[in-house]
Write a protein that holds these residues in place. Sequence first.
Motif, PDB file in Angstrom:
ATOM      1  N   UNK A   1       0.832  -1.207   0.000  1.00 33.97           N
ATOM      2  CA  UNK A   1       0.000   0.000   0.000  1.00 33.97           C
ATOM      3  C   UNK A   1       0.863   1.252   0.000  1.00 33.97           C
ATOM      4  N   UNK A   2       1.924   1.252   0.825  1.00 30.71           N
ATOM      5  CA  UNK A   2       2.798   2.415   0.890  1.00 30.71           C
ATOM      6  C   UNK A   2       3.581   2.585  -0.403  1.00 30.71           C
ATOM      7  N   UNK A   3       4.008   1.487  -1.003  1.00 26.83           N
ATOM      8  CA  UNK A   3       4.727   1.584  -2.278  1.00 26.83           C
ATOM      9  C   UNK A   3       3.829   2.177  -3.362  1.00 26.83           C
ATOM     10  N   UNK A   4       2.576   1.720  -3.394  1.00 23.70           N
ATOM     11  CA  UNK A   4       1.618   2.252  -4.369  1.00 23.70           C
ATOM     12  C   UNK A   4       1.371   3.734  -4.130  1.00 23.70           C
ATOM     13  N   UNK A   5       1.258   4.124  -2.866  1.00 18.32           N
ATOM     14  CA  UNK A   5       1.056   5.531  -2.510  1.00 18.32           C
ATOM     15  C   UNK A   5       2.210   6.384  -3.021  1.00 18.32           C
ATOM     16  N   UNK A   6       3.430   5.913  -2.822  1.00 21.35           N
ATOM     17  CA  UNK A   6       4.604   6.672  -3.269  1.00 21.35           C
ATOM     18  C   UNK A   6       4.646   6.773  -4.786  1.00 21.35           C
ATOM     19  N   UNK A   7       4.371   5.679  -5.447  1.00 20.90           N
ATOM     20  CA  UNK A   7       4.428   5.715  -6.909  1.00 20.90           C
ATOM     21  C   UNK A   7       3.356   6.639  -7.482  1.00 20.90           C
ATOM     22  N   UNK A   8       2.161   6.638  -6.867  1.00 22.91           N
ATOM     23  CA  UNK A   8       1.102   7.559  -7.326  1.00 22.91           C
ATOM     24  C   UNK A   8       1.531   9.014  -7.168  1.00 22.91           C
ATOM     25  N   UNK A   9       2.394   9.252  -6.210  1.00 24.52           N
ATOM     26  CA  UNK A   9       2.861  10.612  -5.964  1.00 24.52           C
ATOM     27  C   UNK A   9       4.187  10.913  -6.669  1.00 24.52           C
ATOM     28  N   UNK A  10       4.573  10.043  -7.588  1.00 29.84           N
ATOM     29  CA  UNK A  10       5.723  10.351  -8.429  1.00 29.84           C
ATOM     30  C   UNK A  10       7.069   9.881  -7.938  1.00 29.84           C
ATOM     31  N   UNK A  11       7.113   9.079  -6.865  1.00 24.19           N
ATOM     32  CA  UNK A  11       8.383   8.555  -6.370  1.00 24.19           C
ATOM     33  C   UNK A  11       8.763   7.311  -7.181  1.00 24.19           C
ATOM     34  N   UNK A  12       9.986   7.244  -7.606  1.00 24.64           N
ATOM     35  CA  UNK A  12      10.509   6.054  -8.269  1.00 24.64           C
ATOM     36  C   UNK A  12      11.085   5.113  -7.209  1.00 24.64           C
ATOM     37  N   UNK A  13      10.646   3.857  -7.221  1.00 24.27           N
ATOM     38  CA  UNK A  13      11.134   2.875  -6.251  1.00 24.27           C
ATOM     39  C   UNK A  13      11.802   1.738  -6.999  1.00 24.27           C
ATOM     40  N   UNK A  14      13.056   1.468  -6.664  1.00 23.59           N
ATOM     41  CA  UNK A  14      13.798   0.375  -7.279  1.00 23.59           C
ATOM     42  C   UNK A  14      14.234  -0.588  -6.177  1.00 23.59           C
ATOM     43  N   UNK A  15      13.662  -1.789  -6.196  1.00 27.24           N
ATOM     44  CA  UNK A  15      13.957  -2.793  -5.180  1.00 27.24           C
ATOM     45  C   UNK A  15      14.783  -3.927  -5.779  1.00 27.24           C
ATOM     46  N   UNK A  16      15.450  -4.668  -4.893  1.00 24.43           N
ATOM     47  CA  UNK A  16      16.230  -5.811  -5.327  1.00 24.43           C
ATOM     48  C   UNK A  16      17.519  -5.455  -6.033  1.00 24.43           C
ATOM     49  N   UNK A  17      18.020  -4.246  -5.806  1.00 27.17           N
ATOM     50  CA  UNK A  17      19.292  -3.830  -6.412  1.00 27.17           C
ATOM     51  C   UNK A  17      20.229  -3.342  -5.318  1.00 27.17           C
ATOM     52  N   UNK A  18      21.501  -3.639  -5.474  1.00 22.77           N
ATOM     53  CA  UNK A  18      22.497  -3.174  -4.511  1.00 22.77           C
ATOM     54  C   UNK A  18      23.372  -2.108  -5.154  1.00 22.77           C
ATOM     55  N   UNK A  19      24.053  -1.363  -4.310  1.00 21.84           N
ATOM     56  CA  UNK A  19      24.924  -0.291  -4.779  1.00 21.84           C
ATOM     57  C   UNK A  19      26.335  -0.834  -4.986  1.00 21.84           C
ATOM     58  N   UNK A  20      26.872  -0.624  -6.173  1.00 22.73           N
ATOM     59  CA  UNK A  20      28.239  -1.062  -6.475  1.00 22.73           C
ATOM     60  C   UNK A  20      29.258   0.032  -6.198  1.00 22.73           C
ATOM     61  N   UNK A  21      28.859   1.283  -6.455  1.00 17.56           N
ATOM     62  CA  UNK A  21      29.811   2.378  -6.286  1.00 17.56           C
ATOM     63  C   UNK A  21      29.052   3.696  -6.150  1.00 17.56           C
ATOM     64  N   UNK A  22      29.653   4.616  -5.419  1.00 20.70           N
ATOM     65  CA  UNK A  22      29.091   5.962  -5.277  1.00 20.70           C
ATOM     66  C   UNK A  22      30.213   6.967  -5.501  1.00 20.70           C
TER      67      UNK A  22
END
Length: 413
Positions: free
Chosen positions: A192-213
């Motif tokens: 529900x919260x993920x859907x709420x964020x996406x409806x409000x224009x937030x991009x959510x990317x799950x299942x990915x890790x950070x390799x470098x910053x």
Amino acid sequence: MSSEPGIIIVGAGECGARAALSLREGSYLHPVTIIGEEVHLPYERPPLSKKILLDEAEPQSPAVLDELALQERNIRHISGATATAVDTSAKQLILSDGRALLYSKLLLTTGATPRRLPNVPTSSRIVYLRTIDDALALRPWIRADMHVAVLGGGFIGLEVAASARSRGAKATIIEAQERILKRGVPEPIAETMASLHRRNGVTIQCGVSVLDIEADEQRVAISLSDREMITADVLVVGIGAQPRIELAVQAGIAVDNGITVNERLETSVADIYAAGDCCSFPHPLYGGRRLRLEAWRNAQDQGILAAANLLGANRTHEAVPYFWSDQFDHTLQIAGLADEGSSVVRRDLGEGAFILFHLDGEQRLVAASGVGPGNRVAKDIKLSEMLIAKRLILPIEALAGGANLKSLLPRAA
């Protein structure tokens, strides 16, 4: 005031400040000293990821103890100071400036610190959110022409993303787990919260890790395991927190995912207590399961309880765990521990709001989690909290149907 050394509280957050107030409300007449590393007066932390970032006016976080309250209650506040050692035999607290303060009893409310990314360069564009200064440093980046990247899909990350979008910024959440709110929040609530964020224009990317910053004067570049590169103006890191146990370890106090305390918040060393985010404690509602809770309610409850026990009350901590988060126009609330349940009963409340009742194998209510617009779930969560505290076995049809939860209290009692 007595010449007795008195009680010293190390940590000037919600927990420590509530303990200091409660000592005076308990008619404690000896000296009370509260020591904080920040130069600020003790203040509320929940607004840091919400109100502080959203206010158009000069942002301030409500003080738990202001100057007048400190003066009226004769509470000594030592700010900008770090406690570096405890001499338990001499009952002395040593500060970083060399001062040695005598105590009769000591309360550790040292809190937690954000978990840091290893091997990442220091940059004003990489922000951790724990203090009012952190929030003020982040605030200039929360505006319409900015892209805010958030590492971590927990409460802090989601609240920051919601605040960023509410002020017109672009927001991207990066979460290594397969979904947001993996820790302690049931999947239907998280969806529900993920859907709420996406409806409000937030991009959510799950299942990915950070390799470098990489960060320079123009941007932050985040390389992901799926080979995507995210370029943002600022990166907010919200990947959890670690309890502040350094002082306890130096003093020879037992630690176990935090400063180890018993049900009365006593540590393994006589006359030293711990409370709030920094301590792990056994909870009687869940078979003595040892918990460490990072929550405003727990900090307040344990600060008050620690003060009572410092004065000899000998009370045990039995408060039902409670968490909440405000994001956009929705509120998420959880009472109890959802992972203690073996079955779930859902009740729909209308307007997209619903509650999940979590039951153990004996059909005893162990948790309730809800989400909805405004305060739609607040009343039922509060009543559920009361039902959980009484360890009641409840009829499933009453939970799933429209029965008033309040009516279940006298019937089962």
